[in-house]
Design an enzyme around this catalytic site. Structure first.
Site, PDB file in Angstrom:
ATOM      1  N   TYR A  33       0.829  -1.208   0.000  1.00 34.26           N
ATOM      2  CA  TYR A  33       0.000   0.000   0.000  1.00 34.26           C
ATOM      3  C   TYR A  33       0.860   1.254   0.000  1.00 34.26           C
ATOM      4  CZ  TYR A  33       0.837   0.971   4.986  1.00 34.26           C
ATOM      5  OH  TYR A  33       1.417   1.286   6.186  1.00 34.26           O
ATOM      6  N   LYS A 147       6.411  -1.715   2.100  1.00 34.31           N
ATOM      7  CA  LYS A 147       5.200  -1.117   2.661  1.00 34.31           C
ATOM      8  C   LYS A 147       4.061  -2.109   2.478  1.00 34.31           C
ATOM      9  CE  LYS A 147       3.186   3.464   3.292  1.00 34.31           C
ATOM     10  NZ  LYS A 147       3.287   3.467   4.745  1.00 34.31           N
ATOM     11  N   GLU A 179      12.469   2.734  14.092  1.00 39.82           N
ATOM     12  CA  GLU A 179      11.488   3.753  13.707  1.00 39.82           C
ATOM     13  C   GLU A 179      10.285   3.679  14.627  1.00 39.82           C
ATOM     14  OE1 GLU A 179       9.967   2.971   9.726  1.00 39.82           O
ATOM     15  OE2 GLU A 179       9.849   0.824  10.117  1.00 39.82           O
ATOM     16  N   LEU A 203      11.142   1.560   7.174  1.00 38.53           N
ATOM     17  CA  LEU A 203      10.497   1.967   5.929  1.00 38.53           C
ATOM     18  C   LEU A 203      11.225   3.207   5.395  1.00 38.53           C
ATOM     19  CD1 LEU A 203       7.902   1.249   4.204  1.00 38.53           C
ATOM     20  CD2 LEU A 203       7.091   3.447   5.033  1.00 38.53           C
TER      21      LEU A 203
HETATM   22  N1  PDD Z   1       2.914   5.259   7.451  1.00 38.81           N
HETATM   23  N2  PDD Z   1       7.583   3.962   8.951  1.00 38.81           N
HETATM   24  C1  PDD Z   1       6.439   3.240   8.918  1.00 38.81           C
HETATM   25  C2  PDD Z   1       6.434   1.882   9.544  1.00 38.81           C
HETATM   26  C3  PDD Z   1       5.296   3.774   8.287  1.00 38.81           C
HETATM   27  O1  PDD Z   1       4.169   3.050   8.224  1.00 38.81           O
HETATM   28  C4  PDD Z   1       5.346   5.078   7.727  1.00 38.81           C
HETATM   29  C5  PDD Z   1       4.166   5.699   7.032  1.00 38.81           C
HETATM   30  C6  PDD Z   1       6.559   5.797   7.805  1.00 38.81           C
HETATM   31  C7  PDD Z   1       6.708   7.157   7.201  1.00 38.81           C
HETATM   32  O2  PDD Z   1       6.702   7.114   5.784  1.00 38.81           O
HETATM   33  P1  PDD Z   1       6.201   8.356   4.907  1.00 38.81           P
HETATM   34  O3  PDD Z   1       7.000   9.525   5.329  1.00 38.81           O
HETATM   35  O4  PDD Z   1       6.479   7.936   3.528  1.00 38.81           O
HETATM   36  O5  PDD Z   1       4.733   8.539   5.208  1.00 38.81           O
HETATM   37  C8  PDD Z   1       7.655   5.196   8.406  1.00 38.81           C
HETATM   38  C9  PDD Z   1       1.724   5.687   6.746  1.00 38.81           C
HETATM   39  C10 PDD Z   1       1.479   7.151   6.836  1.00 38.81           C
HETATM   40  C11 PDD Z   1       0.551   4.829   7.217  1.00 38.81           C
HETATM   41  O6  PDD Z   1       0.760   3.630   7.329  1.00 38.81           O
HETATM   42  O7  PDD Z   1      -0.552   5.351   7.407  1.00 38.81           O
END
Ligand code: PDD
Length: 286
Positions: A33, A147, A179, A203
């Site tokens: 996703y 992801k 993270e 991620l």
């Molecule tokens: N989550 N690490 C994890 C485990 C994440 O699920 C996310 C993002 C990030 C940050 O990635 P980005 O800057 O590309 O949003 C880091 C999204 C927002 C979610 O699952 O809703």
């Protein structure tokens, strides 16, 4: 107004969207996703989100079902069909519907889903006062760079934070910072912004890249290197970043103040740079 979603080639109201129970996304969490923020009806960093989406497909051996041009059109259609100026676009592809068997089925069409929700960015209070976090052992798998919709561990870890009245967990694996459950984590140490390297244990965040680019272009001292748990616990500042959280300061870790317990000077600078950058990008897109 009902949200309009996209499912396998058609747009429909959210409540009309149905998938068969044998969808491998439902049965196995076998899918990938993306979450893309939209400001003033312009998707932010869409090519970067699509590049990561494509890499996630590759990583799980799933054909990328549409071209980037088709995804871009879909994202624009979802933005147009849904009302708000600021939205959060969610895209998901699963391996499709097949008899329950762990090995990948052959000749099955993937399930393609897209939806939009109003974007909820952090409150003024969260920006001004920072948020609470708790630490947790990162017990997820070894492919955290994918992801994937298999998010049970992330959900359980976020619940640890929720049960403690906190916004996010800050996770450690083998004594090093990884993270959060749905965000990347930075620290500031004696004026230097530190970020853990992108590897299979985190991620590769799109917001993470923006923050490092802004540090670079604005001459802020920064370094990407492994960060020990002790460095996090003694950091002057801790930040969490994601497409929906943007950049947020951490006020407490395990109920202990980070620095003086208030968002620090480096955070205030980065938050301002991020907001300015967003505005510039959106003006150029308009
Ligand atoms: N989550 N690490 C994890 C485990 C994440 O699920 C996310 C993002 C990030 C940050 O990635 P980005 O800057 O590309 O949003 C880091 C999204 C927002 C979610 O699952 O809703």
């Amino acid at each position: 107004m009902s949200e309009i979603v996209y499912l396998n080639g058609e747009f429909m109201p959210l409540e009309d969207a149905r998938i068969p129970v044998l969808d491998r996304g439902f049965i196995f969490g076998d899918g990938v996703y993306e979450v893309i923020p939209v400001y003033s009806r312009h998707p932010f960093r869409l090519p970067e989100h699509l590049a990561r989406f494509s890499r996630s497909h590759d990583a799980i051996g799933l054909d990328y079902p549409m071209t980037d041009a088709e995804w871009t059109r879909l994202v624009r259609d979802l933005i147009t069909r849904n009302g708000s100026e600021d939205q959060s676009i969610y895209l998901q592809v699963t391996r499709g519907v097949a008899k329950r068997d762990h090995a990948f089925p052959k000749g099955v069409k993937p399930t393609v889903f897209g939806m939009s929700s109003p974007l909820t960015t952090p409150t003024r209070d969260a920006i001004e006062h920072g948020v609470a976090t708790v630490s947790a052992l990162d017990y997820r798998w070894q492919k955290c760079d994918v992801k994937s919709t298999s998010l049970l561990a992330n959900c359980m870890l976020r619940q640890v934070a929720a049960d403690a009245g906190a916004t996010e967990v800050v996770m450690f694996r083998d004594g090093f910072l990884t993270e959060g459950s749905s965000s990347n984590v930075f620290i500031v140490q004696r004026g230097t912004i530190l970020a853990p390297p992108k590897n299979n244990l985190v991620l590769p965040g799109i917001t993470y890249d923006v923050v490092l680019e802004l540090a670079q272009t604005n001459g802020l001292t920064h370094q990407v290197r492994p960060i020990t748990e002790n460095e996090v616990r003694t950091a002057d500042e801790i930040w969490v970043t994601s497409s929906t959280k943007e950049v947020l300061a951490v006020a407490t870790l395990d109920a202990k103040p980070v620095g003086n317990g208030k968002p620090g000077a480096a955070f205030r600078r980065m938050h301002q740079l991020y907001q300015d950058f967003k505005r510039t990008v959106m003006r150029q897109a308009a």
